[in-house]
Design a protein around this motif. Structure first.
Motif, mmCIF file in Angstrom:
data_model
loop_
_atom_site.group_PDB
_atom_site.id
_atom_site.type_symbol
_atom_site.label_atom_id
_atom_site.label_comp_id
_atom_site.label_asym_id
_atom_site.label_seq_id
_atom_site.Cartn_x
_atom_site.Cartn_y
_atom_site.Cartn_z
ATOM 1 N N LEU A 152 45.362 -30.307 13.416
ATOM 2 C CA LEU A 152 46.320 -30.283 13.498
ATOM 3 C C LEU A 152 47.520 -31.876 13.123
ATOM 4 C CD1 LEU A 152 49.329 -28.635 14.875
ATOM 5 C CD2 LEU A 152 48.897 -29.882 16.648
ATOM 6 N N LEU A 211 62.974 -35.409 7.925
ATOM 7 C CA LEU A 211 61.675 -34.836 7.938
ATOM 8 C C LEU A 211 60.903 -35.667 8.898
ATOM 9 C CD1 LEU A 211 60.136 -34.492 4.583
ATOM 10 C CD2 LEU A 211 61.138 -32.880 6.133
ATOM 11 N N MET A 265 43.660 -15.858 6.040
ATOM 12 C CA MET A 265 44.723 -15.887 6.102
ATOM 13 C C MET A 265 44.586 -17.062 7.647
ATOM 14 S SD MET A 265 48.067 -17.562 6.579
ATOM 15 C CE MET A 265 49.417 -16.312 7.345
ATOM 16 N N VAL A 271 52.632 -33.240 6.691
ATOM 17 C CA VAL A 271 53.495 -32.306 6.237
ATOM 18 C C VAL A 271 55.885 -33.733 6.013
ATOM 19 C CG1 VAL A 271 55.041 -30.245 6.533
ATOM 20 C CG2 VAL A 271 52.315 -29.506 6.227
ATOM 21 N N PHE A 272 55.447 -33.588 7.155
ATOM 22 C CA PHE A 272 56.267 -34.193 7.238
ATOM 23 C C PHE A 272 56.782 -35.516 7.804
ATOM 24 C CE2 PHE A 272 55.812 -29.992 10.578
ATOM 25 C CZ PHE A 272 57.092 -29.980 10.351
ATOM 26 N N LEU A 273 55.631 -36.022 7.722
ATOM 27 C CA LEU A 273 55.860 -37.647 7.220
ATOM 28 C C LEU A 273 55.504 -38.074 6.181
ATOM 29 C CD1 LEU A 273 54.639 -38.532 11.289
ATOM 30 C CD2 LEU A 273 56.979 -38.260 10.306
ATOM 31 N N ILE A 325 52.131 -23.845 9.529
ATOM 32 C CA ILE A 325 52.849 -24.293 8.748
ATOM 33 C C ILE A 325 52.615 -24.149 7.250
ATOM 34 C CG2 ILE A 325 50.816 -26.074 8.806
ATOM 35 C CD1 ILE A 325 51.889 -27.969 9.776
ATOM 36 N N GLY A 346 59.662 -34.103 12.771
ATOM 37 C CA GLY A 346 57.538 -33.630 12.543
ATOM 38 C C GLY A 346 57.691 -34.211 14.197
ATOM 39 N N ILE A 378 50.541 -32.342 10.112
ATOM 40 C CA ILE A 378 51.516 -32.482 10.412
ATOM 41 C C ILE A 378 51.828 -33.924 9.919
ATOM 42 C CG2 ILE A 378 53.210 -33.263 12.170
ATOM 43 C CD1 ILE A 378 52.038 -31.222 13.998
ATOM 44 N N LEU A 393 59.845 -26.723 2.816
ATOM 45 C CA LEU A 393 59.897 -27.906 2.728
ATOM 46 C C LEU A 393 60.127 -28.374 1.055
ATOM 47 C CD1 LEU A 393 58.398 -30.315 5.636
ATOM 48 C CD2 LEU A 393 60.716 -29.716 5.430
ATOM 49 N N PHE A 443 50.035 -22.426 15.208
ATOM 50 C CA PHE A 443 51.064 -23.481 14.039
ATOM 51 C C PHE A 443 50.440 -23.619 13.050
ATOM 52 C CE2 PHE A 443 52.250 -27.290 13.553
ATOM 53 C CZ PHE A 443 53.137 -27.740 13.913
ATOM 54 N N LEU A 444 48.697 -23.527 12.559
ATOM 55 C CA LEU A 444 48.224 -24.199 11.775
ATOM 56 C C LEU A 444 48.290 -22.978 10.103
ATOM 57 C CD1 LEU A 444 45.068 -25.680 12.354
ATOM 58 C CD2 LEU A 444 47.487 -26.792 11.197
ATOM 59 N N THR A 445 48.318 -21.429 10.914
ATOM 60 C CA THR A 445 48.830 -20.699 9.947
ATOM 61 C C THR A 445 50.101 -20.622 9.759
ATOM 62 O OG1 THR A 445 48.806 -19.270 11.917
ATOM 63 C CG2 THR A 445 46.491 -18.437 10.840
ATOM 64 N N LYS A 450 53.808 -22.207 5.087
ATOM 65 C CA LYS A 450 54.943 -22.146 4.858
ATOM 66 C C LYS A 450 55.658 -23.111 5.137
ATOM 67 C CE LYS A 450 53.631 -17.504 4.735
ATOM 68 N NZ LYS A 450 53.043 -16.927 3.543
ATOM 69 N N ILE A 451 55.824 -23.238 6.235
ATOM 70 C CA ILE A 451 56.932 -25.009 6.214
ATOM 71 C C ILE A 451 56.992 -25.442 5.432
ATOM 72 C CG2 ILE A 451 57.806 -26.571 7.666
ATOM 73 C CD1 ILE A 451 56.665 -25.037 10.300
ATOM 74 N N THR A 452 56.003 -26.010 4.809
ATOM 75 C CA THR A 452 55.365 -26.118 3.794
ATOM 76 C C THR A 452 56.106 -26.159 2.449
ATOM 77 O OG1 THR A 452 53.294 -26.994 4.163
ATOM 78 C CG2 THR A 452 53.704 -28.620 1.864
ATOM 79 N N TYR A 476 43.320 -19.743 10.750
ATOM 80 C CA TYR A 476 42.680 -20.666 9.819
ATOM 81 C C TYR A 476 41.285 -20.332 10.237
ATOM 82 C CZ TYR A 476 42.656 -25.683 9.823
ATOM 83 O OH TYR A 476 41.769 -26.707 9.740
#
Lengths: 172, 126, 68
Positions: C56, B70, C1, C63-65, B42, B74, C60, B49, B38-40, B44-46, C3
């Protein structure tokens, strides 16, 4: 690269430690048996021979091998010095000097010292009885040590290797 | 992509290896690998966004809506993650509860948007 | 790349080694030691996983909040 060398050294060291502990455990019953033969020699010398104690010690140190011989050689030297110490004192000194290098433990030391406090202080029959008693006790201890060897020798060796690998993985 | 797949395959083999003796370690390993993957991605998601935020700015959409959406995404991610980990450990009930909590929180988050929509509709209606 | 993939092998290695030590100690009749070893290994791995979970959640959040 440096990490690799370091981890290799770590594994090597812990493996050596494990083998060393295993050797200690393996040597103990062997050395107790040597001590038993030394006592047998002492007994027959006291029963049938007519030599003074320091000569007997010299004889045993020649007949025996390894550290047990060292104990008797040191006792011979101490007795020979004739500094006015008691027999017990001389043996005690010799034992203290050599004991750290042997794989033997406290129980055998107590038995040996008990016997030494009697040597050269009473008549033949009494000394022989004491030697017999010490031999019986040593046999019991030897049996115990052999059981311990069977149980722990392999464990120490494997644990040494595995422990080293674990430390390397944890710190890598 | 290949890196992620490779990591997944290797991790699966390792998990199978460990699982026979120590199921606990296998479980922790699975969680760990999941987080790493997931961390790898995320990162890209940034990027996505950022583009979205830029577009919203240009279209003069209220900043508040984008933020709420958003946040909802999350919350959905976190709830999903927690639910999957607990389900992996064999606790389906707790997983269901986590999902329920996630849904309720999303509802709470969405209420202002819903209210705005309803008000708009009422304004449009004669 | 990716982690920090090394940690995956680290956890698997710890698991395997701890399992082996556990088996050997159990064979030798030292069950209490065996359980301690397992517990300590488990705590170490749990610590690593907990750190990663913190990372993690932090990511999150960022990024999201991002405004809270």
């Amino acid at each position: 690269m440096l990490k690799l060398v370091g981890s290799f050294i770590t594994v090597l060291t812990s493996t050596w430690l494990g083998f060393h502990l295993a050797m200690q455990v393996r040597q103990r019953p062997k050395q107790i048996r040597q001590l038993l033969t030394a006592f047998s020699l002492l007994r027959s010398e006291i029963q049938y021979g007519n030599r003074p104690l320091f000569e007997i010690c010299k004889l045993i140190s020649v007949r025996e091998i390894d550290k047990i011989a060292d104990i008797f050689r040191f006792s011979y030297e101490e007795l020979q010095k004739n500094e006015g110490d008691t027999t017990y004192h001389c043996f005690h000194k010799a034992i203290r000097q050599v004991w750290g290098q042997t794989s033997l433990k406290g129980t055998e030391k107590e038995i040996f010292l008990d016997l030494c406090s009697v040597l050269g202080r009473s008549d033949r029959l009494d000394q022989i009885q004491h030697i017999d008693r010490a031999k019986e006790q040593l046999q019991v201890v030897e049996e115990k040590a052999r059981l311990e060897q069977e149980q722990y020798e392999k464990m120490f060796r494997t644990m040494g290797v595995l422990g080293g690998v674990l430390v390397v993985i944890l710190l890598y | 992509m290949i890196q992620v797949v490779g990591l997944g395959v290797v991790a699966t083999i390792l998990i199978l290896l460990v699982k026979e003796q120590k199921p606990m370690f296998a479980f922790l390993l699975a969680t760990f690998v999941g987080i790493v993957i997931f961390l790898t991605v995320i990162g890209k998601i940034t990027e996505i966004l950022k583009v979205l935020a830029h577009l919203a700015n240009q279209a003069k959409v209220n900043q508040f809506f984008l933020e709420t959406i958003l946040k909802i995404i999350g919350i959905a991610y976190i709830a999903e993650f927690g639910a999957q980990v607990t389900r992996d450990a064999g606790q389906g009930t707790i997983a269901a509860k986590i999902e329920l909590a996630g849904k309720i929180l999303i509802m709470v988050m969405a209420i202002p948007i819903i209210i705005t929509i309803i008000e708009t509709i009422i304004n449009i209606l004669p | 790349m990716p982690y920090n993939v090394d940690a995956v092998f680290q956890i698997a290695g710890i698991g395997i080694i701890v399992a082996m030590i556990h088996t050997i100690l159990k064979q030798m009749g030292k069950e209490d030691w065996a359980h301690w070893v397992t517990l300590i290994g488990f705590i170490i791995v749990l610590f690593m996983v907990a750190m990663l979970i913190r990372d993690l959640f932090q990511t999150i959040k960022n990024v999201f909040l991002f405004h809270s």
